[in-house]
Design an enzyme around this catalytic site. Sequence first.
Site, short mmCIF file in Angstrom:
data_model
loop_
_atom_site.label_atom_id
_atom_site.label_comp_id
_atom_site.label_asym_id
_atom_site.label_seq_id
_atom_site.Cartn_x
_atom_site.Cartn_y
_atom_site.Cartn_z
N LYS A 1 0.83 -1.21 0.00
CA LYS A 1 0.00 0.00 0.00
C LYS A 1 0.86 1.26 0.00
O LYS A 1 0.43 2.29 -0.50
CB LYS A 1 -0.95 -0.01 1.19
CG LYS A 1 -2.02 -1.08 1.05
CD LYS A 1 -3.03 -1.03 2.16
CE LYS A 1 -4.02 -2.16 1.98
NZ LYS A 1 -4.99 -2.25 3.04
N GLU B 1 -2.47 7.06 7.70
CA GLU B 1 -3.36 7.86 6.86
C GLU B 1 -4.20 8.73 7.77
O GLU B 1 -4.50 8.33 8.90
CB GLU B 1 -4.30 6.96 6.06
CG GLU B 1 -3.74 6.45 4.76
CD GLU B 1 -4.66 5.47 4.07
OE1 GLU B 1 -4.24 4.87 3.07
OE2 GLU B 1 -5.81 5.28 4.53
N ARG C 1 -7.10 -8.19 -8.74
CA ARG C 1 -7.73 -9.50 -8.92
C ARG C 1 -9.22 -9.33 -9.11
O ARG C 1 -9.74 -8.21 -8.98
CB ARG C 1 -7.48 -10.34 -7.68
CG ARG C 1 -7.94 -9.62 -6.42
CD ARG C 1 -7.93 -10.48 -5.18
NE ARG C 1 -8.02 -9.67 -3.97
CZ ARG C 1 -9.14 -9.17 -3.46
NH1 ARG C 1 -10.29 -9.38 -4.06
NH2 ARG C 1 -9.12 -8.45 -2.36
#
Length: 472
Positions: free
Chosen positions: A115, A199, A291
């Site tokens: 990430k 974050e 995916r």
Amino acid sequence: MFRRILIANRGECAIRIIRSCQELGIEAVAIYSEPDAHALHVKKADLAVMIGPDPVKSYLNIHRIVNAALESGCDAVHPGYGFLSENPEFAEEVVRAGLTYIGPTPQAIRDMGSKTKAREAMIAAGVPVIPGSDGALESVEHALDLAREMGYPVMLKAAAGGGGRGIRRCDNDEELRENFIVTQREAMAAFGNDELFMEKCIVEPHHIEFQILADQHGNIVHLFERDCSIQRRNQKLIEIAPSTFLDSDLRERMGQVAVAAARAVDYVNAGTVEFLVDKDRNFWFMEMNTRLQVEHPITEAITGVDIVAQQIDIAAGNPLPFSQDDLSHHGFAIEFRINAEDPKNGFLPTPGKITRYHSPGGIGIRVDGCVYAGYEIPPYYDSMCAKLTVWAHDWKQAVRRSIRALDEYDIRGVRTTLPFYRHLAASEAFASGSFHTGFLDEHPELLDYKPFDAREDIAAAVAVAIAAHAGL
Ligand code: ADP
Ligand code: ADP
Ligand code: MG
């Protein structure tokens, strides 16, 4: 086009892929662990290869699975979701063996799998990213400095995280100090990597994600959005498409950003760009899943596109059969993840024998599942045992149809999320069609439902036992 595809997955996911293979005239090869010998995906495939005694490790054994594909004469491998689907080494091994991997390149899987790397790539591409740390957090002190600078609340997140794990909200220094150690430990145990990043915590956000399809010729389209804000502990339970929160202008802008995000990493095949959107409709990139996604059926319902068939087509080198302008969406779709869990008991998994199983039908109903009466849900895997997808022309009708379908759905023997969903679908809160990720926390009364009558469960179990005894 491929002749034979190995599906490196089990359960509902494997069955979903087998179905598209059958429609395309491609043979499907299933893999199974010894305890899965009687699983439905084994029965539905054209061929099945036993890959080991261990219920979980077998499905993660890259060497064994690639060999199974070679031995059974496959020319391609579909990873599904979960298991090896986000493992770049698996994709590499498949390609090295001379087979086609039905998914993105190992490089894209690797870049988006971290990430922190994904954030970097998106910032470089000019995509709005949730404000946060530049890369990994070096220490608790580093985290504290940054949090004070950004302002609480903040989110501590595992760089290698997935499935809602390794994410913690921190409201002050003390919580951050405590959570740092705990999240690091959790990340190491779950992902074998304790890298953390930070974050800004977006308050009452909507989880909005865009489905992407990209072919090998540089064509990239999005199939509109899914609203996955109904979550529990950062895990999706119910998803809807399209979002009732987006207007067409925001939809178009976010769709363009999602396509730009995919283009920035030379993305090929199906993928999902996840965003958080705040109440003022500001949006930020959160992560990309490289995916097929569990909730893809709602996108199929509103667009009419078979996403798995497109994945196979793209991997075979065919150009996308449509451009962005050819695509449109119709009506509303809702997916309910039917989990073998007891919502009244903290959503504790409830493996065990299913004594009665009747799935709903009729207009607008789709069921993807892997269970049946007499099936024993094993304790080793994800507790999701079926997905109910409901489609209707408008939101109100989609809700009414959901209530009808959930009423028809009958699963006995083990507790599932069904009666909870039935109660939820009939609530005023759900009828509003607008949710943020705190929806379930804000509505504890939704857990106040009547479970199926336990006496009926016992009666059903007794009936099964008598039938078995009588050789019926
Ligand atoms: P996200 O990572 O965004 O939450 P999804 O919820 O779409 O994405 O899918 C990931 C989850 O799907 C995995 O964490 C796992 O719990 C579940 N899963 C993986 N494999 C299977 C499978 N074969 N059948 C059902 N569920 C699965
Ligand atoms: P995973 O890989 O486990 O799917 P995500 O990064 O996609 O992890 O986050 C999963 C969920 O956690 C989101 O849908 C959201 O509910 C919550 N979440 C993650 N990051 C934030 C954030 N910065 N602010 C608020 N909620 C967040
Ligand atoms: Mg996610």
